[in-house]
Design an enzyme around this catalytic site. Structure first.
Site, mmCIF file in Angstrom:
data_model
loop_
_atom_site.group_PDB
_atom_site.id
_atom_site.type_symbol
_atom_site.label_atom_id
_atom_site.label_comp_id
_atom_site.label_asym_id
_atom_site.label_seq_id
_atom_site.Cartn_x
_atom_site.Cartn_y
_atom_site.Cartn_z
ATOM 1 N N LYS A 66 0.822 -1.216 0.000
ATOM 2 C CA LYS A 66 0.000 0.000 0.000
ATOM 3 C C LYS A 66 0.854 1.264 0.000
ATOM 4 O O LYS A 66 0.418 2.331 0.447
ATOM 5 C CB LYS A 66 -0.981 0.029 1.184
ATOM 6 C CG LYS A 66 -1.867 -1.208 1.297
ATOM 7 C CD LYS A 66 -2.516 -1.586 -0.019
ATOM 8 C CE LYS A 66 -3.458 -0.524 -0.553
ATOM 9 N NZ LYS A 66 -4.022 -0.897 -1.892
ATOM 10 N N ARG A 70 2.298 -0.790 -7.249
ATOM 11 C CA ARG A 70 1.700 -1.060 -8.560
ATOM 12 C C ARG A 70 1.804 0.162 -9.464
ATOM 13 O O ARG A 70 2.131 0.034 -10.643
ATOM 14 C CB ARG A 70 0.234 -1.490 -8.390
ATOM 15 C CG ARG A 70 -0.562 -1.643 -9.700
ATOM 16 C CD ARG A 70 0.096 -2.546 -10.714
ATOM 17 N NE ARG A 70 0.299 -3.902 -10.238
ATOM 18 C CZ ARG A 70 0.874 -4.858 -10.949
ATOM 19 N NH1 ARG A 70 1.318 -4.594 -12.172
ATOM 20 N NH2 ARG A 70 1.049 -6.067 -10.449
ATOM 21 N N LYS A 272 -7.637 0.527 -6.993
ATOM 22 C CA LYS A 272 -6.692 1.539 -6.532
ATOM 23 C C LYS A 272 -7.412 2.880 -6.392
ATOM 24 O O LYS A 272 -8.283 3.224 -7.180
ATOM 25 C CB LYS A 272 -5.528 1.680 -7.521
ATOM 26 C CG LYS A 272 -4.831 0.356 -7.836
ATOM 27 C CD LYS A 272 -4.208 -0.270 -6.616
ATOM 28 C CE LYS A 272 -3.492 -1.568 -6.950
ATOM 29 N NZ LYS A 272 -2.912 -2.229 -5.765
#
Length: 309
Positions: A66, A70, A272
């Site tokens: 987190k 990505r 996201k």
């Protein structure tokens, strides 16, 4: 892939002038087209471009969960000298994968040319007790990327991901405050809080790698202004500057930057950027206070400070 197999079938039968038995045909097509079998359930067969091979990653994004891993991987994938693994491999932090060996790990990497760097990202590596030594054993001179954000924001984002996963799975959920506060005190055993103790985890990595092998990406800055952070990564990896401002555009609906490259536009997955819960100010202050000393220690470790609470 189906198109390739049909095309190969037509070429093969035309060349041989006679039908081929199904089993023999399949094996022949695999050889002609260049398919490679793999026992991993994560593996997707690819056609091998001439002059390429699968390489063990020269760079790994080790975390943090987190923190924006990505987004970082997707943005680096713009660079023509970078190829990225499609999935989180969990080779160095999961024993059941590590025992499969380095050839199994390599088989999950994309094909690359000699002038390209292969990058894999698994956020769980940063907080894994085993990962630093295992990665060092594989390549002691490897370059590592670590993307971090404000520890309190990371805890809330961690909670948010688990919350939505449980909702989608029709499992019971708890309020953030009910998890973070136990018996009137901060629940420091909560895994999301443990993951945000950057100094504790960094200490393990610095036992195996020098600081100049680990580049820290500011996750809070990356989402607001991606280009400067990505240019720092290009320099760290000794790559020519190829990522430019026109590769990004701000998506007003999603509230973050999306990517424009190769004539295509793409945004991160809808999971996201989910809205975070509103957290009680008293609880926020308790988290800020708890992380303050850990943050200061981390700043001293890496010779750099961040704009965290």
């Amino acid at each position: 892939m189906a198109f390739l197999l049909v095309s190969a079938y037509l070429l093969l039968t035309h060349a041989q002038g006679a039908p081929v038995e199904n089993g023999a045909l399949l094996e022949t097509l695999k050889s002609q087209v260049g398919l490679f079998s793999n026992k991993s359930e994560h593996y997707s067969a690819q056609v091998r471009p001439p002059g390429t091979s699968r390489q063990i990653p020269q760079t790994i994004i080790i975390g943090v969960r987190k923190g924006g891993t990505r987004a970082l991987l997707e943005m680096l994938d713009i660079h023509p000298n970078i190829v990225v693994a499609a999935t989180e491999v969990h080779f160095f932090d999961w024993d059941e994968n590590y025992v499969k060996g380095i050839d199994w790990y390599r088989s999950l990497m994309p094909f690359s040319y000699g002038n390209q760097i292969t990058i894999e990202k698994t956020p769980g590596y940063f907080t894994s007790p085993q990962a630093p030594e295992r990665i060092h054993d594989m390549n002691s001179s490897i370059k590592l990327l670590l993307i971090l954000r404000d520890p309190t924001e990371r805890v809330i984002s961690d909670y948010t991901q688990v919350y939505y996963n449980r909702v989608e799975s029709h499992k019971p959920v708890q309020l953030f405050e009910d998890i973070v506060i136990k018996n009137g005190a901060l629940n420091t055993k909560y895994k999301a809080i443990q993951r945000s103790l950057y100094d504790v985890h960094m200490e393990k990595w610095l036992k195996h790698f020098s600081l100049d092998q680990i580049h820290i990406v500011d996750g809070n800055t990356l989402i607001k202004d991606p280009l400067p952070e990505l240019q720092k990564v290009e320099r760290f990896l000794n790559l020519p500057s190829r990522i430019v401002s026109s590769n990004f555009y701000f998506n007003q609906t999603k509230g973050f930057y999306c990517i424009r490259s190769d004539g295509r536009e793409r945004c991160l997955h809808e999971s996201k950027g989910r809205p975070h819960p509103l957290v009680n100010n008293t609880v926020l202050e308790q988290l800020y206070s708890y992380f303050r000393e850990h943050n200061a220690k981390f700043y001293r470790m890496v010779n750099h400070s961040f704009d965290w609470h």
